[in-house]
Design a protein around this motif. Sequence first.
Motif, PDB file in Angstrom:
ATOM      1  N   ASN A   1      17.377 -11.123 -13.880  1.00  0.00           N
ATOM      2  CA  ASN A   1      16.684 -12.016 -12.942  1.00  0.00           C
ATOM      3  C   ASN A   1      16.299 -11.280 -11.665  1.00  0.00           C
ATOM      4  OD1 ASN A   1      16.848 -14.242 -14.645  1.00  0.00           O
ATOM      5  ND2 ASN A   1      18.820 -14.920 -13.818  1.00  0.00           N
ATOM      6  N   ALA A   2      17.177 -10.407 -11.206  1.00  0.00           N
ATOM      7  CA  ALA A   2      16.882  -9.656  -9.987  1.00  0.00           C
ATOM      8  C   ALA A   2      15.682  -8.737 -10.182  1.00  0.00           C
ATOM      9  CB  ALA A   2      18.114  -8.851  -9.564  1.00  0.00           C
ATOM     10  N   TRP A   3      15.617  -8.061 -11.328  1.00  0.00           N
ATOM     11  CA  TRP A   3      14.464  -7.189 -11.599  1.00  0.00           C
ATOM     12  C   TRP A   3      13.180  -7.998 -11.691  1.00  0.00           C
ATOM     13  CZ3 TRP A   3      17.696  -5.116 -16.213  1.00  0.00           C
ATOM     14  CH2 TRP A   3      18.678  -4.241 -15.740  1.00  0.00           C
ATOM     15  N   ALA A   4      13.270  -9.177 -12.328  1.00  0.00           N
ATOM     16  CA  ALA A   4      12.074 -10.008 -12.477  1.00  0.00           C
ATOM     17  C   ALA A   4      11.578 -10.496 -11.121  1.00  0.00           C
ATOM     18  CB  ALA A   4      12.381 -11.194 -13.396  1.00  0.00           C
ATOM     19  N   GLU A   5      12.507 -10.960 -10.271  1.00  0.00           N
ATOM     20  CA  GLU A   5      12.115 -11.454  -8.942  1.00  0.00           C
ATOM     21  C   GLU A   5      11.504 -10.352  -8.092  1.00  0.00           C
ATOM     22  OE1 GLU A   5      15.527 -13.250  -7.179  1.00  0.00           O
ATOM     23  OE2 GLU A   5      15.695 -14.808  -8.724  1.00  0.00           O
TER      24      GLU A   5
ATOM     25  N   GLU B   1       9.908  -7.813  -9.276  1.00  0.00           N
ATOM     26  CA  GLU B   1       8.801  -7.199 -10.037  1.00  0.00           C
ATOM     27  C   GLU B   1       8.993  -5.677 -10.112  1.00  0.00           C
ATOM     28  OE1 GLU B   1       5.161  -8.634  -8.214  1.00  0.00           O
ATOM     29  OE2 GLU B   1       5.124 -10.313  -9.639  1.00  0.00           O
ATOM     30  N   THR B   2      10.233  -5.294 -10.395  1.00  0.00           N
ATOM     31  CA  THR B   2      10.611  -3.876 -10.386  1.00  0.00           C
ATOM     32  C   THR B   2       9.795  -3.051 -11.360  1.00  0.00           C
ATOM     33  OG1 THR B   2      12.866  -4.544  -9.825  1.00  0.00           O
ATOM     34  CG2 THR B   2      12.577  -2.302 -10.664  1.00  0.00           C
ATOM     35  N   PHE B   3       9.421  -3.635 -12.485  1.00  0.00           N
ATOM     36  CA  PHE B   3       8.773  -2.846 -13.532  1.00  0.00           C
ATOM     37  C   PHE B   3       7.293  -3.191 -13.712  1.00  0.00           C
ATOM     38  CE2 PHE B   3      13.286  -3.588 -14.889  1.00  0.00           C
ATOM     39  CZ  PHE B   3      13.755  -2.372 -14.407  1.00  0.00           C
ATOM     40  N   LYS B   4       6.718  -3.877 -12.753  1.00  0.00           N
ATOM     41  CA  LYS B   4       5.294  -4.198 -12.817  1.00  0.00           C
ATOM     42  C   LYS B   4       4.476  -2.950 -12.500  1.00  0.00           C
ATOM     43  CE  LYS B   4       1.844  -7.528 -11.175  1.00  0.00           C
ATOM     44  NZ  LYS B   4       1.519  -8.006 -12.528  1.00  0.00           N
ATOM     45  N   ALA B   5       3.550  -2.641 -13.377  1.00  0.00           N
ATOM     46  CA  ALA B   5       2.742  -1.428 -13.229  1.00  0.00           C
ATOM     47  C   ALA B   5       1.509  -1.727 -12.384  1.00  0.00           C
ATOM     48  CB  ALA B   5       2.324  -0.903 -14.598  1.00  0.00           C
ATOM     49  N   VAL B   6       1.387  -1.002 -11.293  1.00  0.00           N
ATOM     50  CA  VAL B   6       0.247  -1.161 -10.388  1.00  0.00           C
ATOM     51  C   VAL B   6      -0.274   0.230 -10.044  1.00  0.00           C
ATOM     52  CG1 VAL B   6      -0.546  -2.027  -8.159  1.00  0.00           C
ATOM     53  CG2 VAL B   6       1.242  -3.264  -9.409  1.00  0.00           C
ATOM     54  N   ARG B   7      -1.583   0.390 -10.134  1.00  0.00           N
ATOM     55  CA  ARG B   7      -2.170   1.693  -9.801  1.00  0.00           C
ATOM     56  C   ARG B   7      -1.902   2.039  -8.339  1.00  0.00           C
ATOM     57  NH1 ARG B   7      -8.328   1.348 -11.377  1.00  0.00           N
ATOM     58  NH2 ARG B   7      -8.394   2.942  -9.748  1.00  0.00           N
ATOM     59  N   THR B   8      -1.553   3.290  -8.115  1.00  0.00           N
ATOM     60  CA  THR B   8      -1.320   3.776  -6.763  1.00  0.00           C
ATOM     61  C   THR B   8      -1.623   5.256  -6.713  1.00  0.00           C
ATOM     62  OG1 THR B   8       0.326   4.021  -4.995  1.00  0.00           O
ATOM     63  CG2 THR B   8       1.130   4.191  -7.249  1.00  0.00           C
ATOM     64  N   ASP B   9      -2.029   5.717  -5.565  1.00  0.00           N
ATOM     65  CA  ASP B   9      -2.386   7.133  -5.417  1.00  0.00           C
ATOM     66  C   ASP B   9      -1.261   7.959  -4.815  1.00  0.00           C
ATOM     67  OD1 ASP B   9      -4.955   6.707  -6.417  1.00  0.00           O
ATOM     68  OD2 ASP B   9      -5.736   6.154  -4.442  1.00  0.00           O
TER      69      ASP B   9
ATOM     70  N   GLY C   1      28.547  -0.985  -2.574  1.00  0.00           N
ATOM     71  CA  GLY C   1      27.756  -1.108  -1.354  1.00  0.00           C
ATOM     72  C   GLY C   1      26.480  -0.311  -1.362  1.00  0.00           C
ATOM     73  N   GLY C   2      25.949   0.003  -2.545  1.00  0.00           N
ATOM     74  CA  GLY C   2      24.704   0.742  -2.614  1.00  0.00           C
ATOM     75  C   GLY C   2      23.535  -0.067  -2.072  1.00  0.00           C
ATOM     76  N   GLU C   3      22.548   0.613  -1.530  1.00  0.00           N
ATOM     77  CA  GLU C   3      21.402  -0.052  -0.909  1.00  0.00           C
ATOM     78  C   GLU C   3      20.353  -0.412  -1.955  1.00  0.00           C
ATOM     79  OE1 GLU C   3      17.992   0.881   2.472  1.00  0.00           O
ATOM     80  OE2 GLU C   3      19.788   2.143   2.339  1.00  0.00           O
ATOM     81  N   GLY C   4      19.922  -1.671  -1.973  1.00  0.00           N
ATOM     82  CA  GLY C   4      18.868  -2.092  -2.879  1.00  0.00           C
ATOM     83  C   GLY C   4      19.312  -2.062  -4.333  1.00  0.00           C
ATOM     84  N   LEU C   5      18.333  -1.978  -5.234  1.00  0.00           N
ATOM     85  CA  LEU C   5      18.593  -1.911  -6.668  1.00  0.00           C
ATOM     86  C   LEU C   5      18.746  -0.466  -7.114  1.00  0.00           C
ATOM     87  CD1 LEU C   5      15.894  -4.461  -7.884  1.00  0.00           C
ATOM     88  CD2 LEU C   5      18.377  -4.815  -7.973  1.00  0.00           C
TER      89      LEU C   5
END
Length: 844
Positions: free
Chosen positions: A15-19, A21-29, A762-766
């Motif tokens: 659920n955390a990954w889905a919220e 959008e950890t694996f959503k592919a978006v073009r970036t330079d 206590g790690g930061e973020g995912l």
Amino acid sequence: MTTYAPAEIEAKWQNAWAEAETFKAVRTDDKPKYYVLEMFPYPSGKLHMGHVRNYTMGDVIARYKLANGFNILHPMGWDAFGMPAENAAMASGGHPKDWTYQNIADMKAQMKPLGLSIDWSREFATCDPEYYGQQQALFIDFLEKGLIYRKKAVVNWDPVDMTVLANEQVIDGKGWRSGAEVERRELVQWFFKISDYSEELLNAIDGLDNWPAKVKLMQANWIGKSRGIEIPFHPTDGGDPIVCYSTRPDTMRGASFIAISPEHPLSIAMSTNNSDLAAFIAETRKMDTTEAAMEKAEKKGIDTGIKVKHPVYPDQELPVWVGNFVLMDYGTGAVFGCPAHDQRDLDFAQKYDLPVQNAFYMPGNHVPVENEALVPAKTEPVIYIDHFAGIQQSTSQDGINATIDYFEKNDLGIGQTKYRLRDWGLSRQRYWGCPIPVIHCDDCGVVPEKKENLPVELPYDVSFDIPGNPLDRHPTWRDCACPSCGKPAKRETDTMDTFVDSSWYYARFTAPDAATPTDIDDAAYWMNVDQYIGGIEHAILHLLYSRFFARAMNMTGHLPQGTSEPFNALFTQGMVTHEIYQTKDANDRPVYHLPEDVTGGKLADGREVEIIPSAKMSKSKKNVVDPDDILAKYGADTARWFVLSDSPPERDVEWTASGAEAAFKHLNRVWTLCDRIAAMDDTKGEGDDDLLRAMHKTIHDVTMAIETFGFNAAIAKMYAFTATLQKSEASKAAKRQSIMTLAQLMSPMTPHLSEDIWAHQGGEGLIANAPWPVADQAMLVEDTVTMPIQINGKRRAEIVVAADAAKDAVEAMALEQDAVQKALAGAVPKKLIVVPGRIVNIVI
């Protein structure tokens, strides 16, 4: 103390990954891209452990590359057209569409709990009109470029199911489903001109550096380039010559007959006045024409009564036979028979009492051929017998080249390069497939549908209560207006081979919602697939067709220039196997039992079972393991860890209950270790440097293993480091750093447990977004080494010395050891050999 609870943590982190959008592919330079793709599944309705292993491998690579700063595309779809859906509809009275989409929903529900790093927003099924409508647009573009054509072709026709069958669907001359005698019919079919690309597809194989050598060889053999010659044989009665193709013209001295295909124009023409020949041709049309079947089939023939002159020895006359072992779609459909040097020809000659004469012998072995043809490799030396070109001893290949030169110089034949690869027939007389977007008009002929009318959708209101293709009898769908003149016309009712659907899906994933087959900018960004993963069973056709499609899409502007090979790297994984448990019934027939019904090699009633190890999982053999049961009992991370840990990924892995249990216990140990470290106080410990040195060594080793698909080796290193961390007396800070690093290294394999450890410490973020740990090179340098001491070849002691210790210092330390002193008993060693950093050998 808390406990490891996969059922809780796995849903939480998914659920955390889905919220996020950890694996959503978006073009970036600002990042390099990396495209990971597993061969998409057929929606059979049930996920199996082979799926789990395949997708976990892809997931490891995707998560690892994400952690290393890449922009990841990791999509999933469904190869959803095909006969199984129609068969299910015929059996149950349902509809292929409903059956397929229900199976997709079921399999997706099974797949989601695995925690795969998939961008589900790009999901599609090949039976979606949005997908196959774009496939129809590709067809029209390919047709315009001359990459598709229609011609008459002899096909396998099932008269009960009223459909064309692939060679593989003909078993012992009968339809695989109906059991009816298959007929060989001539039908008008659609073809891709893949043979035009034979040379290019063959030459490009050398550039596929990151493909398995076995797959490249299989592709090369399938394309089958051969250098040969076309030779006209002139009938003694002065008729038209019969042109034969041969890759072994150096055997011409041993020619004793000509054999032509039953489908050869001469055979067909003669059959009109020859009832025996007509019956023979009808019989051969029922044959299974796969290579394996043709090899085993009895060689039969009909003597036409025609004789032809030998091109080199004109006084010799060769009889012309129609042979059931000659295929019309290779060469010219006619061959000269040389029984001494071709086993097929020898079997035929012995059956019909035709001459057998050697054209060459092996050096030192001048023995005439009897029951086994002499067929040396082309690189082997042979001794030719009175060869007309004056060749004596040479390799067969040199003999072939010299013979071709002789024939061309004397106007006896023309050298030819041919390929085994035939054009790809894509017509299927089935409902559940992509409709071919053309219309047949009496005035205009065959007309492609207008693109603005795409997709040409399959009608839903069809019935399968009558054999054959329901599209043929659906007037409101079949009957239409000609796109060119507007007059009444009929749609093409053939649908496309399902290999078409899977030959370009990798490109569609780059822009699954585009209004054209691809978005050229998205394709330019994401293509090629950087890592493709799938089974060896697709090594030939799927991969070859995909390579052709990439070239065709390049030609028609749907892929950017230079995208002719779709897959930069290919990995073919092994299967997941399981023991088969069987007993015998009263008639000595096998009775199979599910794994859960067997304990200690016995059934509940005490009967012992026969155990067949390492067998491919099969529902019919009941040696299947349901992933749902495994996930419910142990969780996804245990299943993922086990399928990766037990053997190299290119080999089969045998699923065992004990192995799964051991994997689960290990993950419990890792969680318990994490919990204990979190509860430690901050007092100073001992051995921080040793622990951190081991940690950096593990980072290095695991990284190298993942880079080379050595997932089992990576897991072995993490097992070892877990043991080191458990034993360490280091400080909390060093242990916390170590357990968090271990979680990062485990995260591609066990993403849920790793996220929980990361959060617990206590790690930061995912952790999925955390950068991959980098080994400190200074920590990889060993200050000391342990050197074993061998006395007369047997290990007796060991010493720990400085890594850069001088040889004489090592010798002195070795001689001081109690075991050495005792063995020497005051004597002087006969030999003392020091291999720096490795070993000390003492001979006394």
